[in-house]
Design a protein around this motif. Structure first.
Motif, mmCIF file in Angstrom:
data_model
loop_
_atom_site.group_PDB
_atom_site.id
_atom_site.type_symbol
_atom_site.label_atom_id
_atom_site.label_comp_id
_atom_site.label_asym_id
_atom_site.label_seq_id
_atom_site.Cartn_x
_atom_site.Cartn_y
_atom_site.Cartn_z
ATOM 1 N N THR A 97 9.116 27.434 30.484
ATOM 2 C CA THR A 97 8.446 26.782 29.364
ATOM 3 C C THR A 97 6.964 27.135 29.368
ATOM 4 N N THR A 98 6.329 26.946 28.215
ATOM 5 C CA THR A 98 4.892 27.174 28.136
ATOM 6 C C THR A 98 4.145 26.275 29.109
ATOM 7 N N LYS A 99 4.600 25.027 29.250
ATOM 8 C CA LYS A 99 3.946 24.088 30.165
ATOM 9 C C LYS A 99 4.055 24.575 31.614
ATOM 10 N N GLN A 100 5.204 25.147 31.985
ATOM 11 C CA GLN A 100 5.348 25.668 33.337
ATOM 12 C C GLN A 100 4.358 26.801 33.606
ATOM 13 N N VAL A 101 4.095 27.613 32.596
ATOM 14 C CA VAL A 101 3.141 28.716 32.753
ATOM 15 C C VAL A 101 1.724 28.172 32.888
ATOM 16 N N THR A 102 1.344 27.272 32.000
ATOM 17 C CA THR A 102 -0.034 26.755 32.022
ATOM 18 C C THR A 102 -0.288 25.848 33.216
ATOM 19 N N ASP A 103 0.770 25.296 33.821
ATOM 20 C CA ASP A 103 0.619 24.415 34.982
ATOM 21 C C ASP A 103 0.751 25.152 36.312
#
Length: 316
Positions: A183-189
């Motif tokens: 997910t995008t959140k996994q990348v940004t986190d």
């Protein structure tokens, strides 16, 4: 026989260099001597190059924006074919396809991400390929491929845009890190500590059944080149790569557009990254088979965070 490029798999511990070492990004330094006959070039290690690139990219890049935006040119070798008009047995055609493109990678999952292809061209590789293609009716030789470019397959003639996170199109999965949908959140986190970052990427590798240093290298390439990560995470990726056994400094080399940078690859691997010495940013990513056979590449001509929104072809 031309082989298609391998599927794209979409480049450090927390040691910080001193300001003096950070300046030394060049791939070669010289040992000073009062005797000119004893002055010999000494190749810097890949670790030193990558740590210096980490320092530069961490301090010189704006922190964030709405989109991670890249502009580039890509090439890929392909094998495809179809039956001749009126029916018959399909024969494979080897061809080279190039495309110019923009990637608009949204930081937030609430915004759409896009691949915008502005130009394409395809050409058979040999006279025999040209003849086979002619007998098949001269079908359009076109897709948009290359190292670090999301695979979207043959599509309409350019210019066109493909929404990369369109859940109605299961063949287009965004984001991808290596062979793992995330997910995008996994990348940004992702963590900015190199050791913690490596553990996360190794976990994603295990999910995809591709756990190896080569898989880590490929994941770092995709994260550095096309996904919306922060400067601290990009620096951590370089520091993680610096600690991989077998990482190799190729010295000053030219990318596919003729720009000179420092080449980094993993011993025995198939991917290479060319790093700009002044900024630490990737200039180009390359896929190679059997040592030096170049099968795909992507050269970035612009990259960075922006709060602007993409202007799609139908809006121009």
């Amino acid at each position: 026989m031309v082989r298609p490029s391998r599927p794209r798999r979409t480049l450090l511990t927390g040691l910080r260099l001193t300001a003096v070492a950070a300046v030394a990004v060049a791939a070669v330094v010289f040992v000073r001597s009062t005797d000119a006959r004893l002055a010999t070039p000494v190749a810097m290690s890949a670790r030193t190059v990558l740590l210096a690139a980490a320092e530069r990219i961490e301090t010189a890049t704006p922190a964030t924006g709405r989109y991670w935006h890249t502009v580039g040119l890509s090439m890929a070798l392909r094998n495809a074919g179809q039956g001749p008009p009126g029916g018959g047995t399909p024969k494979s055609v080897g061809y080279r396809v190039t495309c110019t493109h923009e990637l608009w990678m949204a930081k937030s999952g609430r915004d759409p991400s896009w691949l915008v292809v502005t130009a394409q061209s395809g050409k058979p590789l040999t006279g025999a390929d040209e003849e086979t293609w002619r007998l098949q009716g001269r079908w359009r030789l076109g897709d948009c491929g290359g190292a670090g470019v999301p695979g979207v397959g043959p599509l309409t003639a350019p210019p066109f845009a493909v929404r990369l996170d369109d859940k109605r199109n299961p063949e287009v999965s965004y984001p991808m890190v290596g062979a793992t949908p995330v997910t995008t959140k996994q990348v940004t986190d992702l963590p900015a500590d190199p050791a913690a970052l490596k553990k996360v990427l190794q976990q994603w590798d295990r999910q995809a059944g591709q756990q190896s240093d080569e898989a880590l290298f490929a994941e770092a390439v995709s994260l550095l080149s096309q996904l919306p990560t922060t400067p601290r995470i990009r620096a951590a990726l370089y520091r993680m790569l610096a600690d991989l056994p077998g990482v190799k400094n190729l010295g000053r080399i030219s990318d596919p557009l003729g720009r000179v940078g420092t080449g980094i690859e993993l011993q025995g691997g198939t991917q290479r990254i060319v790093i700009d010495e002044a900024s630490g940013r990737p200039l180009a990513m390359e896929d190679r088979l059997d040592g030096d056979e170049l099968t795909a590449w992507t050269a970035l001509t612009a990259s960075g965070w922006t709060d602007a929104r993409p202007v799609l072809p139908e809006q121009r």
